[in-house]
Structures are given as structure tokens and as C-alpha cells.
Scaffold this motif. Structure first.
Motif, PDB file in Angstrom:
ATOM      1  N   LEU A 161      49.591  65.541  62.214  1.00 21.80           N
ATOM      2  CA  LEU A 161      49.251  66.879  61.937  1.00 21.80           C
ATOM      3  C   LEU A 161      50.347  67.778  61.284  1.00 21.80           C
ATOM      4  O   LEU A 161      50.168  68.387  60.195  1.00 21.80           O
ATOM      5  CB  LEU A 161      48.781  67.670  63.091  1.00 21.80           C
ATOM      6  N   PHE A 165      53.120  69.884  56.944  1.00 20.93           N
ATOM      7  CA  PHE A 165      53.592  71.176  56.981  1.00 20.93           C
ATOM      8  C   PHE A 165      55.075  71.423  57.020  1.00 20.93           C
ATOM      9  O   PHE A 165      55.592  72.651  56.553  1.00 20.93           O
ATOM     10  CB  PHE A 165      53.159  71.971  57.987  1.00 20.93           C
ATOM     11  N   PRO A 168      57.776  71.407  52.925  1.00 21.12           N
ATOM     12  CA  PRO A 168      58.565  72.476  52.149  1.00 21.12           C
ATOM     13  C   PRO A 168      60.019  72.834  52.627  1.00 21.12           C
ATOM     14  O   PRO A 168      60.975  72.887  52.060  1.00 21.12           O
ATOM     15  CB  PRO A 168      57.452  73.728  52.222  1.00 21.12           C
TER      16      PRO A 168
ATOM     17  N   ILE B 134      50.054  64.675  49.786  1.00 21.69           N
ATOM     18  CA  ILE B 134      49.956  65.512  50.869  1.00 21.69           C
ATOM     19  C   ILE B 134      48.658  66.141  51.186  1.00 21.69           C
ATOM     20  O   ILE B 134      48.479  66.405  52.425  1.00 21.69           O
ATOM     21  CB  ILE B 134      51.164  66.634  50.613  1.00 21.69           C
ATOM     22  N   LEU B 138      46.847  66.283  54.854  1.00 21.56           N
ATOM     23  CA  LEU B 138      46.291  67.507  55.341  1.00 21.56           C
ATOM     24  C   LEU B 138      44.844  67.040  55.947  1.00 21.56           C
ATOM     25  O   LEU B 138      44.355  67.473  56.983  1.00 21.56           O
ATOM     26  CB  LEU B 138      46.190  68.648  54.388  1.00 21.56           C
ATOM     27  N   VAL B 140      43.322  64.135  56.485  1.00 22.18           N
ATOM     28  CA  VAL B 140      43.480  63.348  57.622  1.00 22.18           C
ATOM     29  C   VAL B 140      43.938  63.890  58.801  1.00 22.18           C
ATOM     30  O   VAL B 140      43.167  63.508  59.822  1.00 22.18           O
ATOM     31  CB  VAL B 140      44.489  62.064  57.272  1.00 22.18           C
ATOM     32  N   GLY B 141      44.843  64.931  58.841  1.00 23.59           N
ATOM     33  CA  GLY B 141      45.091  65.540  60.029  1.00 23.59           C
ATOM     34  C   GLY B 141      43.973  66.207  60.813  1.00 23.59           C
ATOM     35  O   GLY B 141      43.626  66.161  61.775  1.00 23.59           O
ATOM     36  N   VAL B 142      43.154  67.070  59.687  1.00 27.56           N
ATOM     37  CA  VAL B 142      41.878  67.689  60.374  1.00 27.56           C
ATOM     38  C   VAL B 142      40.987  66.729  61.041  1.00 27.56           C
ATOM     39  O   VAL B 142      40.634  66.827  62.273  1.00 27.56           O
ATOM     40  CB  VAL B 142      41.323  68.547  59.037  1.00 27.56           C
ATOM     41  N   VAL B 165      45.494  77.004  58.708  1.00 20.53           N
ATOM     42  CA  VAL B 165      47.033  76.907  58.535  1.00 20.53           C
ATOM     43  C   VAL B 165      47.362  76.103  57.307  1.00 20.53           C
ATOM     44  O   VAL B 165      48.301  76.565  56.487  1.00 20.53           O
ATOM     45  CB  VAL B 165      47.768  76.459  59.560  1.00 20.53           C
ATOM     46  N   GLY B 166      46.543  75.076  57.101  1.00 22.89           N
ATOM     47  CA  GLY B 166      46.922  74.319  55.841  1.00 22.89           C
ATOM     48  C   GLY B 166      46.429  74.840  54.622  1.00 22.89           C
ATOM     49  O   GLY B 166      47.264  74.917  53.538  1.00 22.89           O
ATOM     50  N   ASN B 169      49.254  77.207  53.612  1.00 20.90           N
ATOM     51  CA  ASN B 169      50.256  76.354  53.483  1.00 20.90           C
ATOM     52  C   ASN B 169      50.331  75.516  52.242  1.00 20.90           C
ATOM     53  O   ASN B 169      51.414  75.338  51.521  1.00 20.90           O
ATOM     54  CB  ASN B 169      50.641  75.193  54.674  1.00 20.90           C
ATOM     55  N   VAL B 172      52.742  76.929  49.382  1.00 20.00           N
ATOM     56  CA  VAL B 172      53.972  76.770  49.727  1.00 20.00           C
ATOM     57  C   VAL B 172      54.408  75.261  49.634  1.00 20.00           C
ATOM     58  O   VAL B 172      55.323  74.977  48.763  1.00 20.00           O
ATOM     59  CB  VAL B 172      54.158  77.096  51.224  1.00 20.00           C
ATOM     60  N   ILE B 173      53.817  74.511  50.125  1.00 19.88           N
ATOM     61  CA  ILE B 173      54.025  72.922  49.658  1.00 19.88           C
ATOM     62  C   ILE B 173      53.808  72.762  48.043  1.00 19.88           C
ATOM     63  O   ILE B 173      54.777  72.002  47.474  1.00 19.88           O
ATOM     64  CB  ILE B 173      52.926  72.102  50.448  1.00 19.88           C
ATOM     65  N   SER B 176      56.982  74.209  46.413  1.00 19.35           N
ATOM     66  CA  SER B 176      58.108  73.626  46.938  1.00 19.35           C
ATOM     67  C   SER B 176      58.020  72.228  46.086  1.00 19.35           C
ATOM     68  O   SER B 176      59.243  71.685  45.607  1.00 19.35           O
ATOM     69  CB  SER B 176      58.355  73.386  48.438  1.00 19.35           C
ATOM     70  N   VAL B 177      57.133  71.440  46.313  1.00 20.49           N
ATOM     71  CA  VAL B 177      57.078  70.124  45.622  1.00 20.49           C
ATOM     72  C   VAL B 177      57.378  70.287  44.075  1.00 20.49           C
ATOM     73  O   VAL B 177      58.225  69.570  43.304  1.00 20.49           O
ATOM     74  CB  VAL B 177      55.607  69.182  45.759  1.00 20.49           C
ATOM     75  N   TRP B 180      61.102  70.853  43.548  1.00 21.42           N
ATOM     76  CA  TRP B 180      61.912  69.646  43.980  1.00 21.42           C
ATOM     77  C   TRP B 180      61.775  68.696  42.718  1.00 21.42           C
ATOM     78  O   TRP B 180      62.806  68.400  42.154  1.00 21.42           O
ATOM     79  CB  TRP B 180      61.168  69.092  45.087  1.00 21.42           C
TER      80      TRP B 180
END
Lengths: 214, 244
Positions: A161, A165, A168, B134, B138, B140-142, B165-166, B169, B172-173, B176-177, B180
């Protein structure tokens, strides 16, 4: 009892947890020269990313520690029912995670940097990126632990999970070191830290309420 | 607005009302997807640079668009489930997660098949590819958190928090990617910089995108109906429905 003092007492009375985090990091870092190459130029090239990945794994590994115990003995329920604001208690939980995992990691960074053939300046930037980045990892790990506490396969679920996150932080931290301290990454990491500090404890508080009502 | 919520929010009303919509939606999906596929795969012109393999676009682009917007839809359902505690919204989060994961996987698979003839490799750590991967995790996490939470009354709430929250985020993800990638390696490939697409190409693409949206709505509603029946199996109206 003051919740901050309580967390500190727990930490002092079970030093094995902290030692375990440190040993885990040192052992995993030791594996890389053995597996890839002992050549200092190769090691120095991958050192920043490697240390960040190991820090991330160590944080995830330590995530459940304080919260699982609090859930099992009912302390978490008391926190939710008590008068102290829940976001504050969750911030303290994250701080405790940082104390037991982030701070020791920060302290042994010079050692790890030396093991991976970094020079003094690179170790300095590594320290700076850990100083700003590790608290973010702690905040997210606390949230993940609250979300999964009390579930059957909770501990196996948590890394799945939370790891996305942490990307970043990982990118910004690694890039900061590899770019030789370009201030852009530092500012971004600091911005991410401030954002996480003010928002994540709120979400963690919601998760804590859910955890005790399960 | 609130009344509308109330009417659709009750599982029974949702089941009965969505049942009436279902045939229309199914017909629309079928027409759009058939027209889009035949038009795109057989009649649309091939690209002067990419040749026939550009036709992968007619599946890849709708899948990628839907992968992103289905996360937003799931997160909105999660917000509704958390704030208003609508049962149906909770079921919607649970059923959207596997669909979104499937869409993301389809986008990744078709993208990788398109990448082989165009870039000479199935996978490259391009910013877009990475953030889509990614996104998949996310979803898969949920999905994993929801299925581990069981069937209790509050079981879905943790997954809803995670979905929200995802959502916060995701930007942001994404950024940042992007940083990068742009500062890490030279931009040798860009997925978007194509010569302006002629009408003959974007018209079938548009039909396909609409078709995918309809398909997603259809699949979501079907799964939601099944979930509603399972959750409400002890209630009177389901009993009457199943054994008339």
C-alpha cells in the motif's frame, strides 16, 4: 501520562527494536558490494539510490512496531476515545517511528557512506536528504500501519500500500545527492515534508478511528 | 441534489433503476466499440512514419485515458463513502478498483506492444510509462486493502481513505517522476509530439474513447449490481427478486 514521554519510555525500554533497524540497514548495505562489485567507482555511483532504497525498506519494516502493540493492548482505543486531539497523537506516533528508525539511520549514514565509497561532500548531501526525507517516510509508514492494523494479512499488505507513496521522496532524495546538492531538489523535499507534516496526521487519525471500529 | 443522492443511494433504488438503463447502455457500448474498432482498424489511414502499427493507438489511448479517469471516479466514490456513508458508494469503490487495475494493465500491455516496433523495446523508463505503472500499484493497493478488510459495516472505510490519499498524491508522484526523467536522461522519445493528427485518425479515436467510457460504466454498473445483491441478500426485496 504525556503521550510523548510514553513513546520515549517505550523506546528506551525496548532498545532491541532500534538495534534491529540499524542492523538490518547495515547488513543489507553490506550485501551490495558482495553482490554487484567491490569497485569503488561503481559503488559510489549507485550509493545514493541504494541507501535510499534500504532506508525505505527499513522504514516499512519498522512501520507496524508501535502501532500493532497499541492495538493489541487497547491503548489505541484509549487514544481515540481520549481528549487529546487524534492528529496530535498520530504525529507523535510518526515521531516515535522516526526516533526508532529514522534517527539511528541518520546517525549511521557516515558509516554507510564510507562503506559505499562516498566522499565527504556526498555524505553531507546524503545526510541532508535523509534529514528532510526520513520524516516523510515515517509519516507515511504510520498511516499505512494504521490502515492495516488488525487485519489478517496486515503486515504483508502494508509495503504494497505504502511503497508507491514513497516514490516522490525516493526520487527527490536520490536526485538531490546525485546532482551534488542542487537546491531545487532540496526545496522540493522540504515542501513535501511540510505538506506531509500538516496533512498526513489527519488522515492517520481517520484511519485510527476506522481501526478501532473494526 | 441531496434528494437525488438519497434516491440513488439506496441499494434497492439503484438496483431497480440501473436495471432499466442497462439495455440502452449495452447497445450504445456495442455500437460505439464496433464502429470505433472497424473504423480505426480497417478504414483509418496508416501513419506515414509508424505504418500500420499506429492502429494500436485505437485501443491504447482510450485505455490510458480511462485508467487515469477511473482512479478519479473511484476516489470521488471514496469521498462520498467517507463523508455521507452511502453504502452504494462504498460498493462502488470496491468494484471500481479491479476495473481500474485492468484498464491500467491494458494500457501498459498495449503500450509495450506498440513500443516494440516503434522504439525497439518493450519497456523503457519513460516518465509516462513509469507513472502509469505506479498508478497500477495504487489500484492494486486499494484492491488488496479492500479484500483484506472483510465484509463488516465499516470494512470499506480504510480502502476509501487510501484511495483519497492516493488521489492527493497522484500529482506529486506524476511531477516527481517527470523531474526524475527530464533531468535524468535526454528526452529521446516523446509519446505526445506527433504531427497534428488528421480528422480521419482522431474521429475513430474519439469514438473509441467514448466507447471505452460506456464500457466502463456498463461493467461498473454490472459489478455494482452483483455486489448490491450479495450485500443485501438477507433483505426482503432481494429475497422476493430471487425467488418470485
Amino acid at each position: 501520562m504525556n503521550p510523548l514521554i510514553r513513546e520515549c519510555k517505550i523506546l528506551v525500554r525496548s532498545p532491541a527494536d532500534t538495534v534491529q533497524s540499524v542492523l538490518f540497514v547495515v547488513i543489507v548495505v553490506m550485501l551490495f558490494p558482495l553482490a554487484i562489485s567491490p569497485d569503488p567507482t561503481i559503488l559510489a555511483g549507485i550509493a545514493a539510490g541504494l541507501m535510499w532504497v534500504v532506508a525505505l525498506l527499513a522504514s516499512l519494516l519498522a512501520a507496524e512496531r508501535g502501532i500493532q502493540a497499541d492495538f493489541a493492548d487497547g491503548a489505541l482505543e484509549q487514544m481515540v476515545l481520549g481528549k487529546t486531539p487524534l492528529w496530535l497523537l498520530c504525529s507523535i506516533k510518526a515521531f516515535a517511528h522516526w526516533l526508532s528508525c529514522g534517527l539511528p539511520l541518520l546517525l549511521i549514514t557516515p558509516l554507510l557512506g564510507t562503506m559505499l565509497a562516498l566522499d565527504g561532500l556526498e555524505i553531507f548531501w546524503m545526510l541532508a536528504s535523509f534529514a528532510l526525507g526520513l520524516p516523510i517516510l515515517s509519516l507515511f509508514c504510520t498511516l499505512g500501519a494504521m490502515l492495516t492494523v488488525g487485519l489478517d494479512r496486515g503486515s504483508a499488505l502494508l509495503p504494497l500500500l505504502i511503497a508507491p507513496f514513497l516514490i516522490p521522496t525516493l526520487i527527490l532524495g536520490t536526485q538531490w545527492v546525485q546532482s551534488g546538492g542542487q537546491s531545487f531538489y532540496g526545496y522540493m523535499l522540504a515542501a513535501l515534508l511540510s505538506l506531509s507534516v500538516v496533512s498526513l496526521p489527519l488522515a492517520t487519525g481517520v484511519a485510527a478511528r476506522i481501526a478501532v471500529s473494526r | 441534489m441531496l434528494r437525488w443522492f438519497h434516491e440513488w443511494g439506496s441499494p434497492k433504488a439503484f438496483y431497480l433503476r440501473s436495471g432499466k438503463m442497462l439495455p440502452w447502455l449495452a447497445c450504445l457500448t456495442l455500437v460505439l466499440l464496433t464502429v470505433g474498432l472497424v473504423w480505426g482498424l480497417l478504414f483509418a489511414p496508416s501513419d506515414y512514419q509508424q505504418g500500420e502499427s499506429v492502429r494500436i493507438m485505437y485501443v491504447h489511448v482510450p485505455a490510458a485515458i480511462l485508467a487515469q479517469s477511473s482512479y478519479a471516479m473511484m476516489a470521488i466514490a471514496a469521498l462520498i463513502a467517507l463523508v455521507w456513508r452511502l453504502k452504494i458508494a462504498d460498493a462502488a469503490v470496491q468494484t471500481a478498483a479491479p476495473l481500474g487495475a485492468m484498464m491500467t494493465l491494458l494500457a501498459l500491455a498495449t503500450g509495450s506492444l506498440w513500443g516494440k516496433p516503434m522504439w525497439g523495446t518493450f519497456w523503457i523508463w519513460d516518465a509516462r510509462l513509469t507513472s502509469t505503472l505506479i498508478l497500477f500499484f495504487l489500484f492494486v493497493g486499494v484492491l488488496a486493502l479492500r479484500s483484506a478488510s472483510g465484509q463488516g459495516r465499516n470494512a470499506g472505510r480504510a480502502a476509501s481513505v487510501l484511495a483519497l490519499v492516493g488521489l492527493i498524491n497522484l500529482p506529486v508522484i506524476k511531477y516527481s517522476v517527470d523531474w526524475w526523467f527530464t533531468l535524468h536522461q535526454p528526452a529521446s522519445f516523446t509519446l505526445t509530439e506527433r504531427p497534428a493528427m488528421p480528422v480521419e485518425m482522431w474521429a475513430p479515436l474519439l469514438v473509441m474513447v467514448l466507447g471505452f467510457y460506456c464500457w466502463f460504466a456498463l461493467a461498473w454498473i454490472l459489478r455494482l449490481r452483483l455486489e448490491v445483491l450479495q450485500r443485501e441478500r438477507r433483505s426482503e426485496w432481494v429475497q422476493r427478486l430471487v425467488s418470485p
